[in-house]
Design a protein around this motif. Structure first.
Motif, PDB file in Angstrom:
ATOM      1  N   ASP A   1       0.646  -1.079   0.063  1.00 45.26           N
ATOM      2  CA  ASP A   1      -0.176  -0.111  -0.122  1.00 45.26           C
ATOM      3  C   ASP A   1       0.804   1.304  -0.088  1.00 45.26           C
TER       4      ASP A   1
ATOM      5  N   ASN B   1      -3.172  -0.934  -2.810  1.00 47.84           N
ATOM      6  CA  ASN B   1      -4.014  -0.031  -2.439  1.00 47.84           C
ATOM      7  C   ASN B   1      -3.218   1.321  -2.238  1.00 47.84           C
TER       8      ASN B   1
ATOM      9  N   THR C   1      -3.936   5.492  -1.059  1.00 45.58           N
ATOM     10  CA  THR C   1      -4.748   6.567  -0.459  1.00 45.58           C
ATOM     11  C   THR C   1      -4.167   7.936  -0.860  1.00 45.58           C
TER      12      THR C   1
ATOM     13  N   THR D   1      -9.818   4.482   0.450  1.00 42.80           N
ATOM     14  CA  THR D   1      -8.690   3.661  -0.162  1.00 42.80           C
ATOM     15  C   THR D   1      -9.137   3.155  -1.314  1.00 42.80           C
TER      16      THR D   1
ATOM     17  N   THR E   1      -8.296   0.458  -4.436  1.00 45.88           N
ATOM     18  CA  THR E   1      -7.607  -0.883  -4.607  1.00 45.88           C
ATOM     19  C   THR E   1      -7.507  -0.902  -6.324  1.00 45.88           C
TER      20      THR E   1
ATOM     21  N   ASP F   1      -6.952  -2.847  -9.217  1.00 48.01           N
ATOM     22  CA  ASP F   1      -6.966  -4.320  -9.409  1.00 48.01           C
ATOM     23  C   ASP F   1      -6.755  -4.662 -10.827  1.00 48.01           C
TER      24      ASP F   1
END
Length: 221
Positions: free
Chosen positions: A66, A88, A90, A122, A124, A126
């Motif tokens: 992250d 992830n 932020t 947050t 993701t 993917d």
């Protein structure tokens, strides 16, 4: 004489100059890849990716942990991030003003409403691809997250260099991305056949106009 290759795409031409140092049969190589623009100036913030052929196995060196893209002084910091699928992200706001971060990119579309301080969401990542970041309030702000599916991907430093060590010998696809390559990236086959290789990559970039942010004491933003 060095070997010169030229790759043509909608965005220009990529020249690759090879300089070999040592052919003592080592099973691994150390690559020094230098990115330059068409005038020969070092190219910062280019992303070099190496995709090995099917007979080469390399554990991924691209982090999937992250991370954060901050807003500092009304800019995205860092401007360019490379990560793997599944990470992830932020978007903490370190400014005294509010921001609203969004992306319309195919790899990840989202919108975070106006906020200050801690990132309210947050995200993701993917799917592999490019995520272009913007701010609904400050339209000069732009950032990039490149989500890669290659085992090796590095951002070029101010001197245009990317160093890749302990690379198994064999055939690869060398891919280069930069924000000014508007169609995405350019690629070229690469045969890693020596214990050390110096590679110079020249790309033609599309110029683009960057809107400068107002002075800090401006009443506009």
């Amino acid at each position: 004489m060095p070997t010169t290759r030229c790759f043509y795409s909608f965005v220009g031409c990529m020249f690759i100059f090879f300089g070999l140092a040592g052919t003592d049969g080592w099973a691994q190589s150390r690559l020094i890849i230098t990115l330059k623009d068409s005038l020969g100036n070092p190219l910062k913030d280019g992303v070099v990716m190496l995709q090995p052929s099917a007979d080469i196995t390399i554990a991924s060196r691209v982090t999937k942990r992250d991370f954060a893209v901050q807003q500092i002084d009304r800019e995205f910091v860092p401007r360019i991030t490379v990560t793997g699928v599944g990470a992830n992200v932020t978007f903490p706001n370190r400014d005294a003003v509010q921001h609203s971060v969004y992306s319309f990119s195919k790899a990840k579309a989202f919108e975070i409403p106006i906020y200050a301080g801690k990132s309210p969401q947050t995200i993701t990542l993917d799917k592999a691809g490019l995520v272009t970041l913007g701010c609904n309030i400050h339209d000069w702000m732009v950032g990039y997250i490149l989500i890669v599916d290659t085992p090796i991907a590095e951002v070029s430093a101010a001197d245009g260099k990317v160093v890749v060590s302990d690379l198994p010998l064999g055939k690869y696809t060398l891919r280069v991305w930069h924000p000014q390559l508007k169609s995405g990236e350019v690629s070229e086959p690469l045969d890693v056949s020596a214990s050390a290789q110096n590679i110079e990559v020249k790309v033609n970039l599309n110029p683009f106009r960057v809107r400068k942010k107002p002075a800090r004491d401006s009443d506009v933003y």
